[in-house]
Design a protein around this motif. Structure first.
Motif, short mmCIF file in Angstrom:
data_model
loop_
_atom_site.label_atom_id
_atom_site.label_comp_id
_atom_site.label_asym_id
_atom_site.label_seq_id
_atom_site.Cartn_x
_atom_site.Cartn_y
_atom_site.Cartn_z
N LYS A 1 0.83 -1.21 0.00
CA LYS A 1 0.00 0.00 0.00
C LYS A 1 0.86 1.26 0.00
N LYS B 1 -13.61 4.27 1.07
CA LYS B 1 -12.27 4.79 1.32
C LYS B 1 -12.20 5.40 2.72
N ARG C 1 -12.16 2.76 5.47
CA ARG C 1 -10.86 2.10 5.62
C ARG C 1 -9.86 2.96 6.37
N VAL C 2 -9.94 4.27 6.22
CA VAL C 2 -8.96 5.17 6.82
C VAL C 2 -9.38 5.63 8.23
N LYS C 3 -10.65 5.55 8.54
CA LYS C 3 -11.15 6.04 9.83
C LYS C 3 -10.42 5.43 11.03
N LEU D 1 -7.39 4.49 11.27
CA LEU D 1 -6.07 5.11 11.34
C LEU D 1 -6.16 6.53 11.89
N CYS E 1 1.40 13.93 3.79
CA CYS E 1 0.81 13.91 2.44
C CYS E 1 1.75 14.56 1.43
#
Length: 141
Positions: A35, A101, A104-106, A108, A134
């Protein structure tokens, strides 16, 4: 290749490494590195990945471990397997809905918030840190 308890495998500009005694499941380490390679642009659309057997042999892990990582990545739409033809990088999660999306990121984001609170960082500090990460992924740091 083995060095200080770590096991390594180099693919193009991506070096896969697993640390068996880290407490993190090896299949999660492999998933995370693929990833990250995709996010950083080191692994691009249609780049081939090593076969399950080859990567397992190089990392000295059970082939089922690599197969599990590949299966999860394929389920998430990050890689695709061509029967008898290999495994390749797919589009960068392009087929996923925004809600998926975010789902899946929540976890983290929650983990980052908890860690930040424990070391007494402000939400602004955490946002700056995330923005910097980023930019680094985009090569603008």
């Amino acid at each position: 290749m083995r060095c200080n308890g770590l096991l390594y495998y180099c693919l193009n500009t991506v070096i896969f490494r697993v640390h068996p005694s880290s407490g993190i499941a090896i299949y999660l380490q492999i998933e995370s590195q693929i990833k990250h390679g995709i996010a950083a642009g080191a692994l691009r659309l249609d780049d081939p990945l090593p076969s399950v057997r080859k990567l397992a042999a190089e990392l000295r892990v059970n082939p089922n471990t690599v197969a599990r990582a590949y299966s999860n990545l394929e389920r998430d739409g990050l890689i695709r397997t061509v029967p008898g033809g290999g495994t390749y990088i797919a589009e960068r999660g392009g087929g996923l809905l925004k809600a998926e999306k975010l789902r899946r990121v929540k976890p983290l984001a929650l983990q980052l918030a908890v860690e930040g609170k424990q070391v007494e960082l402000t939400p602004q500090d955490l946002l700056k840190l995330l923005e910097q990460a980023c930019r680094e992924l985009e090569g603008d740091a």
